[in-house]
Write a protein that holds these residues in place. Structure first.
Motif, mmCIF file in Angstrom:
data_model
loop_
_atom_site.group_PDB
_atom_site.id
_atom_site.type_symbol
_atom_site.label_atom_id
_atom_site.label_comp_id
_atom_site.label_asym_id
_atom_site.label_seq_id
_atom_site.Cartn_x
_atom_site.Cartn_y
_atom_site.Cartn_z
ATOM 1 N N ALA A 1 0.841 -1.208 0.000
ATOM 2 C CA ALA A 1 0.000 0.000 0.000
ATOM 3 C C ALA A 1 0.873 1.254 0.000
ATOM 4 C CB ALA A 1 -0.883 -0.008 1.246
ATOM 5 N N VAL A 2 0.258 2.365 -0.388
ATOM 6 C CA VAL A 2 0.903 3.676 -0.241
ATOM 7 C C VAL A 2 -0.071 4.589 0.488
ATOM 8 C CG1 VAL A 2 2.404 3.580 -2.275
ATOM 9 C CG2 VAL A 2 0.074 4.470 -2.500
ATOM 10 N N LEU B 1 -4.991 3.096 -2.077
ATOM 11 C CA LEU B 1 -4.114 3.021 -3.244
ATOM 12 C C LEU B 1 -3.079 1.923 -3.024
ATOM 13 C CD1 LEU B 1 -3.481 6.854 -3.780
ATOM 14 C CD2 LEU B 1 -5.090 5.389 -5.035
ATOM 15 N N ALA C 1 -2.587 2.178 -8.033
ATOM 16 C CA ALA C 1 -3.953 1.951 -8.514
ATOM 17 C C ALA C 1 -4.961 2.052 -7.377
ATOM 18 C CB ALA C 1 -4.055 0.559 -9.144
ATOM 19 N N ALA C 2 -6.125 2.588 -7.714
ATOM 20 C CA ALA C 2 -7.239 2.587 -6.761
ATOM 21 C C ALA C 2 -7.702 1.142 -6.612
ATOM 22 C CB ALA C 2 -8.372 3.452 -7.296
#
Lengths: 81, 81, 81, 81, 81
Positions: D9-10, D24, D36-37
């Motif tokens: 994750a970010v 994201l 990416a969402a």
């Protein structure tokens, strides 16, 4: 989207009127350098999230930009695999 | 967007009617050469900003262009990092 | 847009109904070969201008094409720089 | 679309308001890493399907994302040819 | 568009509801493997035409796909030049 590093600003006196007031930053993603509209107040050295295409114009359909900085990255989880 | 160098003009007699009157310039971005609609009066040797996709048609939805010169670059801040 | 060389035609009996009557040509741009809707009556050996994305569907939103030949190139100004 | 591997994750505190609440993830497709969402609750190590461009915003036109995880892959048929 | 070779099918139980009922095939175009919605009933080994971006959603704006098989290739004219 892509993660990128802000390298610095660019300026352009002669431009499409719809770009007036829009700050543009140089951002490197991998091997490629893009110019992006800055929507969050990023600066040189920031790691940012770049959105491309119509996502860069979300809510501003007539602004001639195809890349925008939509976030400044805090942390990134250690890579899995 | 991408920064690019204007290489010269191209002409086409046989074309989509919607391109009539639209000047087209050859612009090199990195390793790739694009043909772009010139919206700001650029010329050979100018360093310009190219916008791609729908951004190149901002306000002109039915013109069949997918790249446009939207600014002529003045200066670029020294690279950070 | 990109400049490209027309290589020849392709045919497809089984296709999306919206492609019926649309001639498709093989066009090489740099290292990549595309299939493009021909909007100007180009033929093998012609140097053409390819428009990509929604620009290829200008005025024809429901035709499933993402590349179209929008002009046949006459001349190209000598390269500057 | 592209198949990809979720890496992690970010997080971003400073971001476009329209990204609030949107998780994201970092996803590698071939040699490139995208952000990416996540629309389906994927996690690190999952093999997923990434949709790009307006497809990533299907039904959410003003969210500034250009890539979204739209499925978690079960199986892939053995390669033909 | 691009010509591609169908490699096989993929399945995904956990997915965006808008993908329900949509068959997805693995298609190789040059060096890249895409996942594409199959609109014409293609199968492994078929040479097909892939349309990308909004062209893949022609007439189905809210389906989160950015690549679709829009034709099965019959013949290709010998290459000119």
């Amino acid at each position: 989207m892509r993660a990128g590093l802000v390298l610095g600003a660019v300026w352009a006196t002669k431009k499409s009127p719809a770009l007036t007031g829009q700050s543009l930053l140089r951002v490197r993603c991998g091997e490629t350098e893009y110019l992006a509209a800055d929507l969050v107040g990023a600066g040189p050295g920031d790691r940012v999230i770049l959105a491309f295409g119509a996502a860069a114009r979300a809510g501003r359909p007539d602004v001639p930009v195809d890349a925008a900085i939509v976030a400044i990255l805090d942390e990134t989880e250690a890579t899995h695999g």
